[in-house]
Design a protein around this motif. Structure first.
Motif, PDB file in Angstrom:
ATOM      1  N   ASN A  38      21.454 -26.780  -1.961  1.00  0.00           N
ATOM      2  CA  ASN A  38      21.706 -25.604  -1.088  1.00  0.00           C
ATOM      3  C   ASN A  38      22.714 -24.660  -1.471  1.00  0.00           C
ATOM      4  O   ASN A  38      23.245 -23.634  -0.929  1.00  0.00           O
ATOM      5  N   SER A  40      24.056 -21.659  -3.672  1.00  0.00           N
ATOM      6  CA  SER A  40      23.570 -20.088  -3.850  1.00  0.00           C
ATOM      7  C   SER A  40      23.959 -19.904  -5.556  1.00  0.00           C
ATOM      8  O   SER A  40      25.157 -20.031  -6.074  1.00  0.00           O
ATOM      9  N   LYS A 104      19.137 -19.968  -3.155  1.00  0.00           N
ATOM     10  CA  LYS A 104      19.639 -20.896  -2.622  1.00  0.00           C
ATOM     11  C   LYS A 104      18.798 -22.215  -3.063  1.00  0.00           C
ATOM     12  O   LYS A 104      17.728 -22.393  -2.597  1.00  0.00           O
ATOM     13  N   PRO A 106      17.090 -25.784  -3.328  1.00  0.00           N
ATOM     14  CA  PRO A 106      17.118 -26.787  -2.565  1.00  0.00           C
ATOM     15  C   PRO A 106      16.889 -28.301  -3.489  1.00  0.00           C
ATOM     16  O   PRO A 106      16.835 -27.950  -4.871  1.00  0.00           O
ATOM     17  N   SER A 147      17.770 -28.786   4.967  1.00  0.00           N
ATOM     18  CA  SER A 147      18.787 -27.559   4.261  1.00  0.00           C
ATOM     19  C   SER A 147      18.387 -26.335   4.901  1.00  0.00           C
ATOM     20  O   SER A 147      19.284 -25.252   4.721  1.00  0.00           O
ATOM     21  N   SER A 148      16.997 -25.918   5.175  1.00  0.00           N
ATOM     22  CA  SER A 148      16.406 -24.821   5.551  1.00  0.00           C
ATOM     23  C   SER A 148      15.314 -25.013   6.511  1.00  0.00           C
ATOM     24  O   SER A 148      14.385 -25.823   6.373  1.00  0.00           O
ATOM     25  N   SER A 171      12.979 -26.977   4.654  1.00  0.00           N
ATOM     26  CA  SER A 171      12.944 -27.551   3.182  1.00  0.00           C
ATOM     27  C   SER A 171      12.714 -29.074   3.332  1.00  0.00           C
ATOM     28  O   SER A 171      12.470 -29.739   4.277  1.00  0.00           O
ATOM     29  N   SER A 173      13.116 -32.949   3.149  1.00  0.00           N
ATOM     30  CA  SER A 173      14.194 -33.652   3.574  1.00  0.00           C
ATOM     31  C   SER A 173      13.840 -35.241   3.679  1.00  0.00           C
ATOM     32  O   SER A 173      12.596 -35.509   3.519  1.00  0.00           O
TER      33      SER A 173
END
Length: 336
Positions: A38, A40, A104, A106, A147-148, A171, A173
């Motif tokens: 995560n 950037s 970002k 993953p 994470s998203s 995302s 996971s």
């Protein structure tokens, strides 16, 4: 930002013939290709001076191939660049030869490579090394917090009474994340269904929402929330629901409206609510002759009114969504 096929063939031929020539693309990354989950990073695509037209730069993830962002320069700005490039990747075109996006990273990008390319050339590839496999509390297994979560639709415009179809995607996971849906302060999760996609030990959750909207939903915020551990909960961006609905009308006149014969009767109708509240059209009819339109403005004036004009009158307003229910005004013409 689509180019006609004949234009692409033309420019490709120019490049092949040597009339337009470029000698290379260089892709760099800051701060590093070694990242945490995560984190950037910024990808910079550098072109040689005077690249052949059309200059369109494509950032893509390899294996499986996924286009991340497509940018086209225009005087230091990105022209015809899709919203996802701006909203997700903060694309920029600072010069004629330098283009950047922010991503970002993953966990599932570990070992993945990215490149940038034009219609004529491809850059070197950068391979990510992603760290971040975390031990989930109170278990002996390794897992990855979600994470998203992305609400894929960017605008929600619908007429009252119709159904919206929205999708949220997490995302990858471990364990699989659950997704809840919210409309302002209301939990509408029961109106959704979910499915999962598996990639090795990681799982992506996809949730679909089907919900009928009403006028009162106009302006409410809709979003989804994902979580897969006690400490990992993340919320999507919010989208405003725009609900279109037909006008509602009323009249402030006393009912019945009394007027002396020979005087001027003035009937007034007002839109109390509508979306959109523009380009409103009006229609006045008499209740026993609804096919005969008497007037097409919000104010209906009858000069030198006679007793035979007594009766019930209806005004209706219309916008692009539909026509209102009628407001009824009873006219009582009195003898002099």
């Amino acid at each position: 930002m689509l180019f006609r096929l004949d234009r692409l063939i033309y420019y490709a031929c120019l490049n092949w013939l040597g009339m337009a020539r470029s000698t290379g693309l260089n892709l760099t990354i800051t701060p590093s290709r070694n990242v945490e989950v995560n984190q950037s990073v910024t990808l910079h695509c550098e072109l040689d001076p005077n690249p052949p037209p059309p200059v369109v730069v494509i950032f893509s993830l390899q294996s499986p191939f996924t286009t991340l962002c497509v940018v086209e320069p225009w005087n230091g700005e990105c022209k015809n660049t899709p919203d996802p490039c701006r909203n997700l990747y903060n694309a920029s075109c600072p010069s004629d030869t330098r283009y950047s996006i922010q991503v970002k990273v993953p966990m599932d990008w570990n070992g993945a490579s990215v490149v940038c390319e034009t219609f004529f050339e491809r850059s070197n590839s950068i391979i990510f090394s992603v760290n971040g496999m975390l031990r989930i509390r109170n278990t002996s297994n390794f897992g990855l917090p979600v994470s998203s979560v992305n609400l894929t639709q960017t605008t929600i415009v619908v007429s009252a009474g119709q159904m919206i179809n929205l999708t949220c995607v997490t995302s990858y996971s471990n364990p699989a994340a659950t997704i809840s849906w919210h409309k302002s302060s209301e939990d509408i999760t029961p109106q959704s269904t979910s499915e999962t996609l598996t990639k090795g030990s990681l799982v992506r959750t996809i949730s679909s929402l089907r919900s009928i909207v009403v006028k009162e939903d106009n302006g409410k915020q809709i979003y989804c929330r994902a979580n897969n551990t006690m400490d990992a909960s993340i919320t999507s961006s919010m989208r405003t629901i725009i609900v279109l609905y037909k006008p509602e009308v009323s009249s402030s006149l006393s009912n019945p409206y009394r007027v002396i014969e020979g005087e001027t009767a003035t009937l007034l109708c007002t839109v109390t609510d509508a979306n959109p509240n523009t380009n409103i059209t009006w229609r006045w009819v008499k209740i026993n002759s609804t096919n005969d339109v008497l007037h097409t403005g919000r104010t209906y004036t009858i000069p030198n009114i006679k007793r035979d004009r007594s009766g019930s009158y209806i005004c209706r307003a219309s916008n692009k969504v539909g026509t209102s229910e009628g407001a009824v005004i009873d006219i009582d013409v009195l003898c002099m």
